[in-house]
Every structure is written in structure tokens, then in C-alpha cells.
Write a protein that holds these residues in place. Structure first.
Motif, PDB file in Angstrom:
ATOM      1  N   ASP A 100       0.837  -1.216   0.000  1.00  0.00           N
ATOM      2  CA  ASP A 100       0.000   0.000   0.000  1.00  0.00           C
ATOM      3  C   ASP A 100       0.869   1.263   0.000  1.00  0.00           C
ATOM      4  O   ASP A 100       0.645   2.202   0.765  1.00  0.00           O
ATOM      5  CB  ASP A 100      -0.959  -0.004   1.201  1.00  0.00           C
ATOM      6  CG  ASP A 100      -2.078  -1.038   1.028  1.00  0.00           C
ATOM      7  OD1 ASP A 100      -2.254  -1.533  -0.106  1.00  0.00           O
ATOM      8  OD2 ASP A 100      -2.763  -1.338   2.014  1.00  0.00           O
ATOM      9  N   ALA A 102       4.054   1.569   0.832  1.00  0.00           N
ATOM     10  CA  ALA A 102       5.231   1.562   1.712  1.00  0.00           C
ATOM     11  C   ALA A 102       6.296   0.617   1.156  1.00  0.00           C
ATOM     12  O   ALA A 102       5.995  -0.522   0.803  1.00  0.00           O
ATOM     13  CB  ALA A 102       4.838   1.130   3.116  1.00  0.00           C
TER      14      ALA A 102
ATOM     15  N   LYS B  48       6.644   6.321   5.120  1.00  0.00           N
ATOM     16  CA  LYS B  48       5.822   6.691   3.968  1.00  0.00           C
ATOM     17  C   LYS B  48       5.012   5.482   3.518  1.00  0.00           C
ATOM     18  O   LYS B  48       5.582   4.420   3.243  1.00  0.00           O
ATOM     19  CB  LYS B  48       6.690   7.187   2.813  1.00  0.00           C
ATOM     20  CG  LYS B  48       5.862   7.702   1.646  1.00  0.00           C
ATOM     21  CD  LYS B  48       6.500   8.890   0.968  1.00  0.00           C
ATOM     22  CE  LYS B  48       5.511   9.622   0.104  1.00  0.00           C
ATOM     23  NZ  LYS B  48       6.030  10.909  -0.361  1.00  0.00           N
ATOM     24  N   ALA B  49       3.733   5.631   3.500  1.00  0.00           N
ATOM     25  CA  ALA B  49       2.838   4.540   3.085  1.00  0.00           C
ATOM     26  C   ALA B  49       1.569   5.197   2.569  1.00  0.00           C
ATOM     27  O   ALA B  49       0.528   5.219   3.227  1.00  0.00           O
ATOM     28  CB  ALA B  49       2.547   3.605   4.254  1.00  0.00           C
ATOM     29  N   ALA B  50       1.690   5.747   1.364  1.00  0.00           N
ATOM     30  CA  ALA B  50       0.675   6.660   0.847  1.00  0.00           C
ATOM     31  C   ALA B  50      -0.720   6.052   0.817  1.00  0.00           C
ATOM     32  O   ALA B  50      -1.708   6.738   1.079  1.00  0.00           O
ATOM     33  CB  ALA B  50       1.079   7.133  -0.554  1.00  0.00           C
ATOM     34  N   ASP B  51      -0.803   4.754   0.501  1.00  0.00           N
ATOM     35  CA  ASP B  51      -2.120   4.163   0.270  1.00  0.00           C
ATOM     36  C   ASP B  51      -2.588   3.257   1.404  1.00  0.00           C
ATOM     37  O   ASP B  51      -3.549   2.508   1.246  1.00  0.00           O
ATOM     38  CB  ASP B  51      -2.085   3.366  -1.044  1.00  0.00           C
ATOM     39  CG  ASP B  51      -1.586   4.226  -2.195  1.00  0.00           C
ATOM     40  OD1 ASP B  51      -1.986   5.408  -2.252  1.00  0.00           O
ATOM     41  OD2 ASP B  51      -0.786   3.735  -3.009  1.00  0.00           O
ATOM     42  N   ALA B  52      -1.881   3.314   2.535  1.00  0.00           N
ATOM     43  CA  ALA B  52      -2.245   2.407   3.634  1.00  0.00           C
ATOM     44  C   ALA B  52      -3.460   2.918   4.387  1.00  0.00           C
ATOM     45  O   ALA B  52      -3.715   4.122   4.457  1.00  0.00           O
ATOM     46  CB  ALA B  52      -1.062   2.251   4.588  1.00  0.00           C
ATOM     47  N   LYS B  53      -4.204   1.971   4.940  1.00  0.00           N
ATOM     48  CA  LYS B  53      -5.367   2.326   5.753  1.00  0.00           C
ATOM     49  C   LYS B  53      -4.972   2.527   7.211  1.00  0.00           C
ATOM     50  O   LYS B  53      -5.547   3.331   7.922  1.00  0.00           O
ATOM     51  CB  LYS B  53      -6.411   1.191   5.712  1.00  0.00           C
ATOM     52  CG  LYS B  53      -7.121   1.027   4.395  1.00  0.00           C
ATOM     53  CD  LYS B  53      -8.292   0.054   4.501  1.00  0.00           C
ATOM     54  CE  LYS B  53      -7.878  -1.354   4.860  1.00  0.00           C
ATOM     55  NZ  LYS B  53      -7.394  -2.150   3.726  1.00  0.00           N
ATOM     56  N   VAL B  99       1.921  -2.436   8.707  1.00  0.00           N
ATOM     57  CA  VAL B  99       1.280  -1.685   7.619  1.00  0.00           C
ATOM     58  C   VAL B  99       0.147  -2.541   7.069  1.00  0.00           C
ATOM     59  O   VAL B  99       0.398  -3.558   6.402  1.00  0.00           O
ATOM     60  CB  VAL B  99       2.293  -1.359   6.506  1.00  0.00           C
ATOM     61  CG1 VAL B  99       1.607  -0.612   5.362  1.00  0.00           C
ATOM     62  CG2 VAL B  99       3.461  -0.542   7.056  1.00  0.00           C
ATOM     63  N   ASP B 100      -1.056  -2.167   7.368  1.00  0.00           N
ATOM     64  CA  ASP B 100      -2.225  -2.946   6.920  1.00  0.00           C
ATOM     65  C   ASP B 100      -2.023  -4.439   7.175  1.00  0.00           C
ATOM     66  O   ASP B 100      -2.260  -5.279   6.288  1.00  0.00           O
ATOM     67  CB  ASP B 100      -2.515  -2.670   5.430  1.00  0.00           C
ATOM     68  CG  ASP B 100      -3.090  -1.265   5.221  1.00  0.00           C
ATOM     69  OD1 ASP B 100      -3.505  -0.629   6.216  1.00  0.00           O
ATOM     70  OD2 ASP B 100      -3.099  -0.803   4.066  1.00  0.00           O
TER      71      ASP B 100
END
Lengths: 378, 378
Positions: A100, A102, B48-53, B99-100
Motif C-alpha cells: 500500500d 510503503a 511513507k505509506a501513501a495508500d495504507a489504511k 502496515v495494513d
């Protein structure tokens, strides 16, 4: 859960249970099943990420032996994401996962300092090739040597290979200074490159002269100097003014130019050419692995014009060695054009091509395996 | 992008730009800004984990100096997730991000082998304490020694600290065998523990006798044996039958029991007690860091009844050293109960408490700093 209990459980989990021909990669941490390498060279990666929307496997670099592009991974019902790649090129390949967005390492992989951070890496065996395996032969040691640098104002660490029997003997040894590439550090040549095992095996087969190999960190910013890419003035000062005197004071070295070589890979090869050719009173042998300058090379003017008097160069330099992999086109082309220009000028040198490998450690393992036996021959 | 260009850019990015009192942690990879440690001991982590929930910071272990529970991180507009923890306990703490649902390392951290894999770790300075810093004093070397084990059927690596001046001298040295904890490996004592710098500094201050320190991998499964938690029969065989003879054959050692100690932390301390007390013809000194057996300890029967004849024990053993951190309750309590029982029985021993630290490396650094000066005194 108390830590000891948790660790006791941990220590008996993750046992490989492989039903097919695949084997857990030798580059994995102990007891990690994945990634695993199939007999045909395909690789299966796996990462648990139960709640992720998208997980990718990203090979490190555009000419990585796993391919250039990211692989989308598929989610299983158990929250594990997997992908099996096409057959990989033999050798060592950096990789990471993108979860996602990262950029993260694979918990199943040992880590390898490259790309300016600790990356995952996978070892793909090359059939019939064992020159870099750890065999039951006498082993040299790899020593971490700390020294204080006035040039940088910092403590630095160099890794030093001493050949088998060094401690028991009284002989003096020639020294190869061997540098890593950009984004890597002083650990690269032994951890990724297996330089110590390459030397052990060559020495056991009496194919190389016993030598000390010094692998320093190629990054060295002078006090007050901001880091700049490919500015080697700090490294040059450390090497010439600090490291070589330290090595000669610490180990039983043959402390003269005839018994001192400078080589490196990629950025380290640039350093070997730029720094080494400037200091031919210090080094009689120069090796550049995957570092030829390509189109910018001018046989009359490059490197301070050191090649312009080929007779003088040939008299002074025992060995100039240039190599590249055939699959790293830029460097293979650079090698050819430098080779042609040097030949035309009458500058003696040796060239080496690593068949089918790119800007990766398999090229550099093979380079060292070709280069080391040529060193310090009287 | 071509790899060299990418790496050139990389080498000049990530420069620390800290506006406050915070400093990039010394445990980071070069040029990584985060994590950073504030003057008051708080720590700011970033990923940095732009799309993580969901992204969390997970300290490694229930008594970790960062706390026990996972910290939720907050997403910024730039896709960076951050969290600032309360003031951390000084020392070294494992951590990772989730991360997710994926357990991943921090790309900004150097990696440290613990929990059976390569983890992130953060170093929190302890004010006024510098006994484990790299100082401008003579440094010993840390050598990677490979050897082939018939017990395990595998190549093994031990790390060997040789004191400053070893190479130049002819003296023979006593040897401390020093073991890591569960989930760690032979790199732990130097990478996380800074054992080499602790010894360097003690030796420079003439507070300890020069010694060789051997740090082996504590995991050793006999050929055909499946890994089992806390079964030390393989390690015992490797240590007694293979490693000690190898060390005595390779280095200038004082090869007798009076000049040989066995110590370790946690699982390594269990090994020191179980294996060491069984082999008092091999070791005259035993050190157990954070490893007292607690309620199971029976002064008459434990460890083969070695304490049942206290006069004989006191005559034979030069030093039995037991330590724990006050914040690792289980071990601190175990230490007290073992201490009481040994005292009552008249068994000579030394105890050490590390104030305010738990089952972590700061306890073990301090333990070594207390233990090493007591060793090999005539």
C-alpha cells in the motif's frame, strides 16, 4: 506473552514444509520458508499483509535478475500475498515489497545494505558453479577494523580479510583494497559478494597468491563537507593518508606499490580508476569492475592523461583490469570502447566479460574470481 | 532510471533537516532522518505509506523501553505516517511497523537480528553514560571465524573479539565465551550490545584484563535433529567438542579452565548455567545475565546438584555472576530468590542489578560492563 516464551515458540515455527522441488533461499533468515527458489529458477515470494489493498514485489534496479518491473502479488484467503516470478538470472538480487505504497523489506530475508538502506536479497544458485560457496577448506577471517579518521572527523570501519594461516605465520602479504558500489557499504563485498569464500576457495586450489583484502566504506565526507555524489576527494584522502598507513601499521603487509592493488565495483571501480591512476606510486595494480567511463573516455586526456605515454604506463603498471557483464549494456559498451582505445594506444590491460549478467553481484563475484588470481604475480 | 544515476541521487538525499532539538538516531542508516530522538527522550517515527489504511509502530516485546503496546500512527497529507512516543527508556529497543497487517522493518533503520529476523532498532542515549560509545581509544578487532561442525553438519560462524595489540604481541589471553539470547544470533553482542566498544573502553581505562571474547551462534541442531526450543545438547556438543578446540588452535589462548569463562544473556545465560555448570573442568567462571531460573531453582538439585556441596563449589569456581534488570520483574525476582538460596547454602556468587532496565540490551551492556572487570583476576 513473556518474551522468553514468545521466542521459544518462534524458534520452532516457520519450518520449511516444501512439497515441490523448491528450496528456501540460502539468503533467507534461518527457518524462513519464503522466498523459495524452484529447480527451474523461478522464485516464489510471500508476505503476510492481511489488510492490504495492494502488495507488489519490486526488484531493485532496472537490470535486476528478477526483472525490472514490479510484480503484482495475489492475496490468498489466509492473508498471504504471493507471486512466482519467471526464472531468475543466477546470482544475488536486491528486492523489496511495496505494501500500500510503503517500501518494506521481506521479514523472511536476511538484509543486505544496498540502495542506501537495508534491503532484502535473494540468492539464485548457478548450476555447476561453486566458486563462491562456503566449502570445507581453510577459511580466512573477516575482521572489522575500527579507526579514527581526522579527514572525516568520525570513527570508520573497514572489513579486512586475512588469509588462512595468517595468525600462525610470519609471512608478509600483499594487499588488495576492494571497494563496494554506490548505496552499499563496507559489508557488501563479503555479505553479498562472498569475497572471503572466493578467496578461500582460490587459495585452497592454489590459484591465487595469499593476500590481505581491505574493504573500506567508500563514503567519506571531509569535515564540514556536505555529501556529494561521486566526489571522491574525501575517500582519496582517507585511503591515502589514513587507511593505508593504518593497514600497514596493523598487519604484516608488503608495504610497497608492487604489492598493493586498488579495485572496486561500479562506484568503487570509478574510485579505483580515478584515485588509483592518480596514485600509481601507491598502487601498481588497478581493477575496475563494471565501471568503464564509456563515451567520456579520452585516451589522451582522461585520468590526468596517464595513458598518453603508453610506454611509461606499461612500464609502471603491473595490471590494469577492466570488466563488465554482457547484460549491463552501458558498461559492456563502455568496456569495449575503452578496450579499443587502449589497444590502439598500446596500453596493456586485461578485459573480462561476465556472460549474461548485469549490474549485479554475480558479475562482481565472477570479476573477483578472474581478477584475484592475476594479482601479485612476480 | 539507470542504477548509477539513481544511486547518485540517492546518495545526496535524505539529509537530516531538523528544526528542533531532535537528532536522527545513531541506529539509523546513513542519511536517514527518521526515527529521531528528542532531548527529553521522546521518539518520532515516520514511514511513507501513501495508500495504507492503518500503520502502527510496534515495540518488540512486552517490556520494551518504547512501551508494550502498538502505537497508532497518523497520516499526513504527504503520505507519511508519524507518531511521537512518550520518553523512551535509554538503551536499544527493537521495533517494527505494521502496515495494513504486514510486519515490516523501517527503511530508515539499520537492521538488527532479533525475534528470529532482521528487525529495526532504535538507540536512545543515556545521559552521562559513555561506556559503550566508540571512542578514540585503541580498538580490538571483531573477527568472523568460519568453522565446519561435524555435530551440526554445517558451516558455522563465530564472532571473535581480539583485544587491541593482539596482532603485534605474543601474549596468551584468557577467553570469555559470550552468548546471545533467543531469536538473536552471533552478531548480537557486537551489533546491538557493543561488546567490543565496552571492552575497548574498559581496557583503555585499565579496568579489565585483556581477553579474547568468542560469540558463537547459540542455535545448533545435531545432524538429523529438528530444532527444539531451549534444547542445548547440540550447542553443548559444538561448544565443548568443536568451538573451544578450534579457538585454542587458532588464537593465542590460555587454554585452561582458570582462563576460560562462559556467560550469556537470557537464553545464553541459561546456556551458561546449564552447560557451564556441567563442565566446570572447562570453565572456572560462569555469568548469567537475565537468566535466573526463578521458582524452579532448587539449590540442592538444580544443575546436577552442583551447589549441594558448597565448599567444593566455592573451591572450584572462581566466579559465579548473576544479574538482571530491575524492570524485568520475572528475572529480578528470580535473581533475588536464587541469590537468597545460594547465600543460605554458602555458595559464593556475585549479583548485579541494572536499575530501571528490562529484558533489553541496556541491561546486558551494563551486565558486561560489571562482569568483564571481574574476570581472570589471579
Amino acid at each position: 506473552m513473556r518474551p522468553l516464551l514468545a521466542l521459544a515458540l518462534l524458534s520452532t515455527s516457520f519450518l520449511p514444509l516444501l512439497a515441490d522441488d523448491a528450496k528456501s533461499a540460502s539468503s533467507n533468515v534461518p527457518r524462513a520458508e519464503y522466498p523459495k527458489v524452484h529447480a527451474d529458477g523461478k522464485v516464489t515470494f510471500r508476505l503476510k499483509a492481511a489488510d492490504a489493498k495492494k502488495v507488489q514485489l519490486q526488484p531493485g534496479g532496472s537490470d535486476n535478475g528478477l526483472g525490472a518491473k514490479a510484480f503484482d502479488m495475489d492475496r490468498g484467503d489466509d492473508g498471504n500475498w504471493t507471486v512466482t516470478t519467471p526464472a531468475a538470472v543466477p546470482g544475488f538480487h536486491y528486492y523489496w515489497f511495496v505494501v500500500d505504497g510503503a517500501i518494506v523489506s521481506d521479514p523472511g530475508s536476511e538484509t543486505y545494505f544496498g540502495w542506501g538502506r537495508q534491503c532484502s536479497g535473494i540468492e539464485i544458485p548457478e548450476k555447476g558453479v561453486d566458486f563462491y560457496d562456503v566449502k570445507d577448506v581453510p577459511h580466512g577471517e573477516v575482521r572489522a577494523l575500527w579507526y579514527h579518521s581526522k579527514v572525516t572527523g568520525k570513527a570508520r570501519r573497514a572489513m579486512v580479510y586475512t588469509p588462512p594461516g595468517y595468525d600462525k605465520g610470519t609471512d608478509k602479504y600483499p594487499v588488495l583494497y576492494l571497494q563496494h558500489g554506490a548505496g552499499e557499504d563496507e559489508r557488501g563485498w563479503t555479505t553479498q559478494g562472498k569475497a572471503n569464500f572466493i578467496l578461500d576457495n582460490l587459495l585452497a586450489a592454489k590459484k591465487a597468491k595469499p593476500m590481505i583484502v581491505v574493504m573500506d566504506n567508500g563514503y567519506a565526507d571531509k569535515v564540514g563537507q556536505q555529501p556529494r555524489g561521486f566526489d571522491f576527494t574525501g575517500f582519496e584522502a582517507v585511503l591515502i593518508e589514513e587507511l593505508i598507513p593504518k593497514i600497514d601499521a596493523t598487519y604484516r603487509t608488503q608495504a610497497d606499490r608492487d604489492h598493493r592493488a586498488l579495485a572496486g565495483l561500479s562506484m568503487g571501480g570509478m574510485q579505483a580508476l580515478q584515485v588509483g591512476l592518480k596514485h600509481l606510486d601507491t598502487f601498481a595494480t588497478i581493477g575496475a569492475f563494471s565501471a568503464p567511463p564509456g563515451n567520456q573516455f579520452d585516451v589522451e586526456k582522461s585520468y590526468g592523461g596517464v595513458f598518453s605515454d603508453s610506454a611509461a604506463f606499461n612500464k609502471k603498471v603491473k595490471l590494469l583490469w577492466l570488466g563488465a557483464g554482457t547484460a549491463e549494456t552501458r558498461f559492456a559498451d563502455g568496456l569495449k570502447s575503452m578496450h579499443t582505445a587502449l589497444d590502439k594506444k598500446g596500453v596493456k590491460h586485461a578485459t573480462f566479460e561476465s556472460d549474461g549478467t548485469a549490474h549485479e553481484w554475480q558479475t562482481w563475484r565472477r570479476s573477483l574470481h578472474d581478477f584475484a588470481p592475476r594479482l601479485f604475480q612476480e
